[in-house]
Enzyme design. Structure first.
Site, PDB file in Angstrom:
ATOM      1  N   CYS A   1      -1.102   8.647  26.998  1.00  0.00           N
ATOM      2  CA  CYS A   1      -2.064   9.690  27.371  1.00  0.00           C
ATOM      3  C   CYS A   1      -1.338  11.017  27.605  1.00  0.00           C
ATOM      4  O   CYS A   1      -1.800  12.085  27.184  1.00  0.00           O
ATOM      5  CB  CYS A   1      -2.820   9.293  28.636  1.00  0.00           C
TER       6      CYS A   1
ATOM      7  N   ASP B   1      24.635  14.637  49.593  1.00  0.00           N
ATOM      8  CA  ASP B   1      24.521  15.680  50.617  1.00  0.00           C
ATOM      9  C   ASP B   1      25.386  15.283  51.807  1.00  0.00           C
ATOM     10  O   ASP B   1      25.423  14.118  52.197  1.00  0.00           O
ATOM     11  CB  ASP B   1      23.063  15.819  51.055  1.00  0.00           C
TER      12      ASP B   1
ATOM     13  N   CYS C   1      -1.670   6.141  30.999  1.00  0.00           N
ATOM     14  CA  CYS C   1      -0.353   5.662  30.591  1.00  0.00           C
ATOM     15  C   CYS C   1       0.418   6.789  29.912  1.00  0.00           C
ATOM     16  O   CYS C   1      -0.082   7.900  29.754  1.00  0.00           O
ATOM     17  CB  CYS C   1      -0.471   4.462  29.657  1.00  0.00           C
TER      18      CYS C   1
END
Length: 780
Positions: free
Chosen positions: A27, A470, A24
């Site tokens: 961490c 783009d 998670c």
């Protein structure tokens, strides 16, 4: 080399680490903080890629980095960079026979770190646990909650069936909780593990204390606190489902790099001592001469040494007009030779090719994007310790107020209240809030042709204020089409187009295909064009042939001059005006006299203008981004309603990433919509990457959102759906926490039996699911 790398002090280096064991956002924060404590070290950790991009000063060794990560409770390994062969000798006959043609690289010319791309392990390990949990939980739930399914001593059967669920199936939660506990930390895994264990152990203790409590069906021993095996099993199953969905999405994070590498040619034909030989593309050396026939991919970067052709570079550059090449022209690996045979001398191979460099751009952009922590993970740092403290305080206070003579009943009451706190706080609704909302939102999105990659994407859509579009393939079709025909002297426009279409129909050039198609469409009869005789073509010049007894010449200015066809000043002005407007202009001459000019353009998609207006309505600033020249870009921008000041023309792939970074540095939250390989790095760098489904796999994999249709309007709809899904998930989280905020004090006061707590927890889950299901009506 990235812009950040250029600014890096000369005595620092970059180390990439593969990290295992992170579950998670907390961490990620722990690893970054641990590495950051080393003097001069800067670390960016990426959870989906399970990697860290670390800037290291002189004096810090790789062993120190891996040891620091391991001290945080995770495993780390330094990723070894690929060392390309720098040899310039050609592949010899002996090498081809033996297969020893140099160090192997990945297809397409870049090394693939297998471990870096193999993200299937976690999801593959969770799936059997999820299936076992689901199969065993169903009978436990039915026999515990439905009196009709109960039988004598059913509690012992429920205990036996739930045991594998709360031990083996829930092992990922228990393991993560143990690792965090070793480092005096806690996450949602801690609360899940404790809640599941407490519910099961309390039930087992109750059953052991009174083995006959379920002797009679329908009797669960309410006065002793009841059995909650189904609570432990259901919580485990639901949270495993959420974790599996998360892991499954995470496993595809590295696919962008693999898709990019797969664009390269798998093998190549080399010319050695006049003999053509087929070899794997990963064994090419600098100096090899490649034979590239029409329709084949050019295997690596090089220079044309013989032949003339048009090369379709749209996969790499995104440009719709093929590039004319001749001896001396540079060509890029993974582009396609459309017409003549070419001999290409390899100048860059392996990790030095343009394709490999673009793969690195995508990787760096993904690694540099800070992961957005989920709300539940952010709050868990406070929520979990508070719940544990409340449970412990509840137990202690109940014993304290019981006086010095604590009886078995009072001890049971204290333990029951403490377990009720853990059960009511066990984050089933909290765990469901994100995956169920995401599942419903993405399911509805799939019906509408919109793919959302994960919950962090929804966070991004909320704050986006600028969107880069783009041009080629996103705002425009990406396919050349005849835009206008100008006729001279006694010729008509229809006649010019018909004669040019007839002679161009014999050519394989993309421009010729567009003219022939337009001529057929303009025919009023059966669409058949006149036959052409004595056809001849010059790569990069044009074509000529006899049509209905008349000599027709079509092509560029030099081609007509070579055939002795003169122009007047007025005729040249017509051609110049067409080219100044951004069109590709072709001369057409009949019997030695200029007959007209045909203009071709990359056409704007139907609906692009309406889509731009809708994006503006959503509060976004649209910006047009293209590698085309300024004249073409300005015309397209005007056609779709984008301000002239918001047009970035002549931008290379690296420039697109830099454009995103500049806007981000200026305080903008940037979305990027594109469809080509040249857009992949910018899609990954943007706060929100949106790929058009008509584009390449690499663009789709690098993006956060994918619209499977060809309509820019879907981009606006995708952002609307994402924002709606995020709002639903936030509502789910609010009610999940509200339920805990009310339920925990009631449980602590001993006013809530754990069985009722379990029922209330189930009710909160139903509320979360019901709220999520409202997304199914989106867009109707």
């Amino acid at each position: 080399m990235s812009h950040q790398d250029l600014l890096r002090p000369p005595d620092t280096r970059v180390v990439e680490l593969d990290i295992e064991g992170m579950t998670c956002a907390s961490c990620v924060n722990r690893v970054e903080k641990k590495l950051g404590k080393l003097e001069g070290v800067e670390a960016t950790v990426n959870l989906p890629l399970e990697s860290a991009y670390v800037r290291v000063p002189a004096g810090i060794t790789d062993e120190q980095l891996t040891a620091t990560v391991e001290a945080a409770g995770y495993t780390a390994r330094v990723r070894q960079p690929h060392r390309p062969s720098q040899g310039t000798s050609e592949v010899t006959d002996a090498q081809i026979t033996s297969g020893d043609t140099g160090e192997a690289a990945a297809p397409g010319g870049a090394a693939v770190e297998g471990d870096h791309l193999a993200h299937g392990g976690t999801a593959a390990q969770l799936l059997p646990r999820l299936l076992v949990a689901a199969v065993l939980t169903l009978p436990v739930f039915l026999v515990s909650m439905v009196p009709a399914f109960q039988f004598a001593n059913w509690g012992w059967v429920a205990a036996a069936l739930a045991l594998p669920v709360v031990t083996w199936a829930a092992w990922p939660f228990h393991r993560a909780a143990a690792i965090n506990a070793r480092h005096f930390a806690s996450t949602m895994d801690t609360l899940v593990s404790l809640g599941v264990a407490a519910a099961y152990l309390f039930s087992a203790w109750q059953l052991a204390a009174d083995p006959r409590m379920t002797e009679h069906p329908g009797m669960e021993g309410m006065e002793t606190g009841g059995l909650y095996f189904e609570v432990a099993a259901v919580v485990t199953t639901f949270l495993l489902l959420g974790r599996y969905l998360e892991a499954n999405a995470k496993k595809k994070a590295g696919d962008a790099l693999q898709a990019l590498l797969n664009l390269g040619a798998k093998d190549a034909t080399i010319l050695h001592d006049g003999v053509e030989q087929r070899v794997p593309a990963d064994r090419l050396q600098v100096g090899n001469v490649l034979v590239v026939r029409p329709g084949e991919k050019i295997a690596t970067d090089g220079v044309v040494v013989d032949g003339n052709s048009a090369v379709d570079a749209s996969l790499v550059t995104g440009e719709s007009v093929p590039v004319e090449v001749a001896p001396g022209s540079a060509v890029t690996g993974a582009t396609i030779n459309t017409s003549g045979r070419l001999l290409v001398k390899a100048t860059r191979v392996g990790s030095e090719t343009t394709l490999a460099q673009m793969a690195r751009l995508v990787s760096q952009a993904q690694t540099g994007k800070a992961p957005i922590a989920r709300l539940a993970d952010r709050i868990s740092a406070v929520f979990v310790p508070v719940v544990l403290a409340i449970a412990a305080a509840t137990f202690a206070l109940w014993l304290l107020f019981s006086g010095p003579d604590v009886t078995g009943g009072e001890l049971r009451s204290a333990f029951t209240a403490a377990v009720a706190v853990l059960v009511i706080a066990c984050p089933c609704a909290l765990g469901l809030a994100t995956p169920v909302g995401l599942l419903t939102g993405t399911g509805r999105g799939a019906q509408l042709g919109i793919l959302i990659k994960g919950p962090q994407v929804l966070e991004d859509t909320r704050t986006v204020d600028t969107i880069l579009l783009d041009k080629t393939g996103t705002v425009t079709t990406g396919v050349l089409a005849v835009d206008a025909t100008a006729a001279f002297s006694s010729f008509t426009e229809d006649e010019v187009l018909r004669l040019a279409g007839a002679v161009e129909s014999a050519s394989e050039h993309p421009v010729a295909h567009a003219i022939a198609a337009a001529a057929k469409q303009a025919m009023h009869d059966d669409g058949a064009l006149p036959a052409v005789q004595a056809f001849r073509s010059a790569p990069g010049g044009g074509v000529l042939g006899t049509v209905e007894g008349r000599l027709v010449v079509a092509g560029r200015t030099g081609w007509l001059e070579d055939n002795g066809i003169p122009f007047t000043g007025g005729q040249q002005e017509v051609l110049a005006a067409a080219e100044a407007g951004g069109a590709t202009a072709i001369w057409v001459a009949v019997d030695g006299t200029p007959a007209g000019v045909i203009s071709l353009r990359d056409t704007v998609k139907e609906g692009s203008a309406a889509a731009v207006a809708r994006l503006k309505h959503l509060g976004l600033r649209p910006i047009l981004l293209t590698g085309d020249n300024a004249a073409v870009a300005a015309q397209v921008a005007a056609a779709v309603g984008i301000d002239a000041a918001d047009v970035y023309a002549g931008v290379l792939p690296e420039g697109k990433v830099e454009a995103v970074r500049r806007l981000q540095a200026g305080g903008a939250t940037v979305a990027m919509a594109g469809d080509g390989v040249n857009d992949a790095a910018a899609l990954a760098q943007a706060d929100l990457g949106i790929a058009m489904g008509s584009g390449t796999d690499v663009a789709i994999e690098a993006a956060d959102l994918t619209v499977m249709g060809n309509d820019l309007t879907q981009v606006a709809q995708a952002i609307e759906l994402s924002r709606k899904t995020l709002a639903t998930i936030k509502t789910n989280l609010f009610w999940a926490f509200f339920y805990n905020a009310v339920g925990i004090p009631v449980a602590a006061l001993g006013l809530l039996n754990p069985m009722i707590a379990g029922a209330a927890m189930a009710a909160s889950s139903v509320l979360v699911v019901a709220n999520s299901l409202r997304l199914r009506s989106f867009g109707r």
